[in-house]
Design an enzyme around this catalytic site. Structure first.
Site, short mmCIF file in Angstrom:
data_model
loop_
_atom_site.label_atom_id
_atom_site.label_comp_id
_atom_site.label_asym_id
_atom_site.label_seq_id
_atom_site.Cartn_x
_atom_site.Cartn_y
_atom_site.Cartn_z
N ASN A 183 0.51 -0.59 6.33
CA ASN A 183 1.01 -1.36 5.19
C ASN A 183 1.57 -2.65 5.75
O ASN A 183 2.32 -2.64 6.71
CB ASN A 183 2.10 -0.55 4.47
CG ASN A 183 2.57 -1.28 3.21
OD1 ASN A 183 1.93 -2.21 2.75
ND2 ASN A 183 3.70 -0.86 2.69
N GLY A 184 1.18 -3.79 5.18
CA GLY A 184 1.70 -5.07 5.65
C GLY A 184 0.55 -6.00 6.01
O GLY A 184 -0.60 -5.75 5.65
N CYS A 240 0.85 -1.20 0.00
CA CYS A 240 0.00 0.00 0.00
C CYS A 240 0.88 1.24 0.00
O CYS A 240 2.08 1.18 0.22
CB CYS A 240 -0.87 0.00 1.25
SG CYS A 240 -1.77 -1.53 1.46
N GLU A 277 11.18 -13.47 -19.49
CA GLU A 277 10.86 -12.08 -19.15
C GLU A 277 9.89 -11.49 -20.18
O GLU A 277 8.94 -10.79 -19.82
CB GLU A 277 12.12 -11.25 -19.06
CG GLU A 277 11.92 -9.75 -18.96
CD GLU A 277 11.08 -9.31 -17.75
OE1 GLU A 277 10.81 -10.14 -16.86
OE2 GLU A 277 10.68 -8.13 -17.73
N GLU A 334 1.50 -9.73 -17.76
CA GLU A 334 1.13 -8.89 -16.60
C GLU A 334 0.49 -7.57 -17.01
O GLU A 334 -0.19 -6.94 -16.21
CB GLU A 334 2.32 -8.64 -15.69
CG GLU A 334 3.38 -7.73 -16.23
CD GLU A 334 4.44 -7.43 -15.15
OE1 GLU A 334 4.11 -7.28 -13.96
OE2 GLU A 334 5.61 -7.37 -15.53
N ARG A 354 1.48 1.67 -6.01
CA ARG A 354 1.67 0.68 -4.92
C ARG A 354 0.38 -0.04 -4.57
O ARG A 354 0.37 -1.01 -3.83
CB ARG A 354 2.24 1.37 -3.68
CG ARG A 354 3.63 1.92 -3.84
CD ARG A 354 4.02 2.76 -2.64
NE ARG A 354 4.20 1.92 -1.46
CZ ARG A 354 5.37 1.43 -1.09
NH1 ARG A 354 6.44 1.70 -1.81
NH2 ARG A 354 5.49 0.67 -0.03
N LYS A 393 3.34 -2.52 -7.36
CA LYS A 393 4.72 -2.35 -7.83
C LYS A 393 5.71 -3.13 -6.98
O LYS A 393 6.66 -3.69 -7.50
CB LYS A 393 5.10 -0.87 -7.79
CG LYS A 393 6.53 -0.58 -8.26
CD LYS A 393 6.76 -1.05 -9.67
CE LYS A 393 8.20 -0.83 -10.13
NZ LYS A 393 8.47 -1.49 -11.42
N TRP A 436 -3.74 -1.82 -1.48
CA TRP A 436 -3.72 -3.04 -2.27
C TRP A 436 -4.27 -4.10 -1.33
O TRP A 436 -3.62 -4.47 -0.36
CB TRP A 436 -2.30 -3.38 -2.72
CG TRP A 436 -2.23 -4.60 -3.60
CD1 TRP A 436 -2.86 -4.80 -4.79
CD2 TRP A 436 -1.49 -5.79 -3.36
NE1 TRP A 436 -2.55 -6.03 -5.31
CE2 TRP A 436 -1.71 -6.66 -4.46
CE3 TRP A 436 -0.62 -6.22 -2.35
CZ2 TRP A 436 -1.12 -7.92 -4.55
CZ3 TRP A 436 -0.03 -7.46 -2.45
CH2 TRP A 436 -0.29 -8.30 -3.54
N HIS A 449 9.30 -32.02 -26.04
CA HIS A 449 8.93 -32.89 -24.90
C HIS A 449 7.54 -32.57 -24.37
O HIS A 449 7.27 -32.72 -23.18
CB HIS A 449 9.98 -32.75 -23.79
CG HIS A 449 11.35 -33.14 -24.24
ND1 HIS A 449 11.72 -34.44 -24.51
CD2 HIS A 449 12.42 -32.39 -24.55
CE1 HIS A 449 12.97 -34.47 -24.92
NE2 HIS A 449 13.44 -33.24 -24.96
N LYS A 489 6.23 -9.90 -19.18
CA LYS A 489 5.82 -8.53 -19.58
C LYS A 489 4.44 -8.60 -20.24
O LYS A 489 3.54 -7.83 -19.93
CB LYS A 489 6.84 -7.93 -20.54
CG LYS A 489 8.11 -7.48 -19.86
CD LYS A 489 7.96 -6.20 -19.08
CE LYS A 489 7.87 -6.21 -17.61
NZ LYS A 489 8.47 -7.12 -16.72
#
Ligand code: AGP
Length: 614
Positions: A101-102, A2, A487, A494, A27, A609, A75, A510, A491
């Protein structure tokens, strides 16, 4: 994770807090709220679900005034995104107000104890438990500082809080427990600021103090008292922040992610600045505190990271083993902390983390330090927890990275690992002076090569127009291009919400090749290296099954045009640095596809983030 902002001073707190929250919205953006103490001595709160714009509209309709306040962008962890779960949260007597936050890992048992005493909860959040516990201690006559310390000692998990008390209307208390998202304190002229991250308050002051684990601070507009949770005063370590506020803004770009992709040539120059002596052909890393004894004693390196940083670590493995001849393992932070890794004093652990606050990565660091490893980090956020707990660190010096999708942090962290590998290789006697000089010289061309990739942005946008409706993508690579493929897939998924997988190309036969048909675009990284021919045969296998192939190839390779349906060309780069260049078209392709799909590029759904909770 947050966003938190606090203010006390002569300005109007609501405008300072709102401006700060805007810079922290990356955030978390499930809800937002603000609390101020007004001149009439009353507490006033505005909260709303959804993005900050909703709170802003609420404040325009029903303004707040006051010179002290706290704000929060959420968040959601405990309690779905809603107005009732939006911070700030008030204690049962309406005296204290908290932003947090947490995660309070033991909040259910604490809530049950409070409900057993008849306390009614207004929300489903763990945060509300903190507010009620504070009121219980204050009601029993404890001082505010003491009450905060007592409550924090009861909490399990990583948490950061900011508290206001109606009976001390000129005071803010902030505190940090564990590796929750950081708390930066900004010291101004007759005013004080609190924020989860530097950009929120950088326009007002560059003089900052960062809370460490189990520390708290009492602020008034002209005083700062830093203590531990036992009330012992601590001398505050001041940091002068050199970032310029403008760099934390979008400028002429449509999105932060786009800006940060285009900043990469500059970021690469900045991450090399002061660290390479091109004359002498050497690398200088003073903050790493390396010694020949340490470098020669090391028997292995563990790289711990999450997400994009983890993929950077997979590339780092090639660098440390090839350049420094140092056996290297790479592990997700969330796994490393639970599988009892073999660590001893001949092990170095390197944390790769843009934010320096990722809980899983920090927990892995705590474990490594506890088991006697040498702790290193490569971090972008100045003053972050990862930087502070390390025996040696390299700052990415990439400038603020605001877009949730990491771009310039990825490329600069690769270069920083390359630098560290060169320094270690020299100290370990694994590199001749001539070889070291060649490796150093190879760095010089990177910024220009990166700029040349950006010149082809229009082509990537065209390609995005052709493929933005796809629902599945495959990214294939071999060797050092395999992590780059991973990567590229991350990208895309997300920010566009397209299901995308990165795969080692040699593995396709395989199983995964069963997936391929004309509806599954395949991005094949087939740049000129020792695996080129192998990649060409993989492309042929995909084509034989009706696949549509987008080849990422080296400029000048005409033959590939006969193998693939589309070709993206990149300038040839030294093999060990090629991921820095090869990833950039994948960043831009993903960006344009996401924009074409109308996605929220800078604030993708469900993401934040920096993930400062488990
Ligand atoms: C990458 O684009 C994501 N935003 C995410 O995977 C990120 O890399 C990960 O959460 C690690 O963050 P850090 O580098 O700040 O530790």
């Amino acid at each position: 994770m947050c966003g938190i902002v606090g203010y006390v001073g002569p300005r109007q707190a609501p405008s300072v807090i709102l401006a700060g929250l805007k810079r922290l919205e990356y955030r978390g953006y499930d809800s937002a709220g603000i609390a101020v103490f007004e001149k009439n001595g009353k507490m006033a709160i505005r909260r709303d679900v959804g993005k900050l714009i909703n709170l802003e509209s609420m404040l325009q309709e029903s303004p707040l005034t006051g010179h002290i306040g706290i704000g929060h962008t959420r968040w959601a962890t405990h309690g779905e995104p809603s107005q009732r779960n939006a911070h700030p949260h008030v204690g049962m007597n309406g005296r204290v107000v908290v932003v947090h936050n947490g995660i309070v890992e033991n909040f259910m048992e604490l809530r049950a104890e409070l409900e057993a005493e008849g306390i009614q909860f207004q929300s489903d959040t763990d945060t509300e438990v903190i507010a009620h516990l504070l009121e219980c201690y204050l009601g029993g006559g404890a001082a505010l500082d003491d009450s905060v310390a007592k409550v924090l000692r009861q909490l399990k998990g990583a948490n950061a809080i900011v508290v206001m008390d109606l009976e001390q209307p000129d005071t803010l208390i902030c505190a940090r427990l564990g590796n929750a998202g950081g708390i930066a304190i900004g010291l101004g002229e007759n005013e004080m600021f609190i924020a989860s991250d530097i950009p929120a308050i950088l326009e007002y002051t560059r003089d900052m103090v960062f809370l460490e684990n189990r520390q708290m601070a009492r602020l008034t507009k002209d005083s700062l008292l830093l203590t531990d949770l036992d009330g012992n005063e601590i001398v505050a370590e001041h940091h002068a922040i050199s970032w310029d506020p403008v760099s934390a803004a979008k400028g002429e770009f449509k999105h932060f992610m786009q800006k940060e992709i285009f900043e990469q040539p500059r970021a690469l120059i900045d991450t090399l600045r002061g660290r390479v002596d091109f004359e002498a052909g050497r690398v200088i890393l003073p903050e790493m505190n390396l010694t020949p004894e340490l470098a020669q004693r090391l028997k292995k390196l563990h790289i711990v990271a999450c997400g994009t940083s983890y993929y950077s670590g997979l590339i780092g493995k090639f660098l440390f083993e090839s350049i420094a001849r140092l056996p290297t393992e790479v592990e997700y932070g969330s796994e490393y902390r639970y599988y009892d890794p073999i660590i001893d004093e001949d092990t170095a652990v390197l944390a790769l983390t843009q934010s320096g606050e990722t809980a899983d990565t920090l927990a892995a660091c705590d474990q490594a330090k506890a088991q006697g490893a040498t702790m290193w980090s490569i971090v972008n956020a100045i003053g972050s927890q990862a930087m502070r707990i390390s025996d040696g660190f390299i700052s990415m010096q990439a400038g603020p990275e605001i877009g949730v999708a990491s771009t310039k942090a990825f490329t600069t962290s690769i270069v920083d690992q390359y630098l560290l590998a060169c320094a270690l290789g020299e100290l370990r006697g694994a590199l001749s002076p001539a070889k070291l000089r060649q490796l150093v010289d190879d760095l010089a061309q990177l910024p220009d090569l990166a700029g040349r990739v950006l010149d082809h942005d229009a082509e990537y946008r065209e390609l995005a127009n052709e493929f933005f409706k796809a629902e599945d993508f495959l990214f294939l690579g071999r060797g050092i291009n395999y992590p780059t493929a991973l990567e590229g897939a991350l990208k895309l998924k997300e920010i566009s919400y397209i299901h995308a997988e990165g795969y080692p190309a040699g593995e396709m036969k395989h199983g995964p090749i069963a997936l391929i048909d004309e509806s599954m675009p395949v991005v094949a990284l087939v740049t000129k290296d020792h695996l080129y021919q192998k990649m060409v045969s993989q492309i042929r296998q995909a084509k034989a099954r009706g696949g549509v192939v987008i080849a990422l190839a080296t400029e000048g390779d005409e033959a590939i045009r006969h193998e693939a349906d589309h070709v993206i060309y990149v300038p040839e780069a030294p093999a060990l640095l090629s991921p820095v260049i090869n990833v950039m078209p994948l960043q831009l392709l993903s960006y344009h596809i996401a924009v074409r799909r109308g996605c929220d590029v800078d604030q993708p759904r469900n993401l934040a983030k920096s993930v400062t909770v488990e």
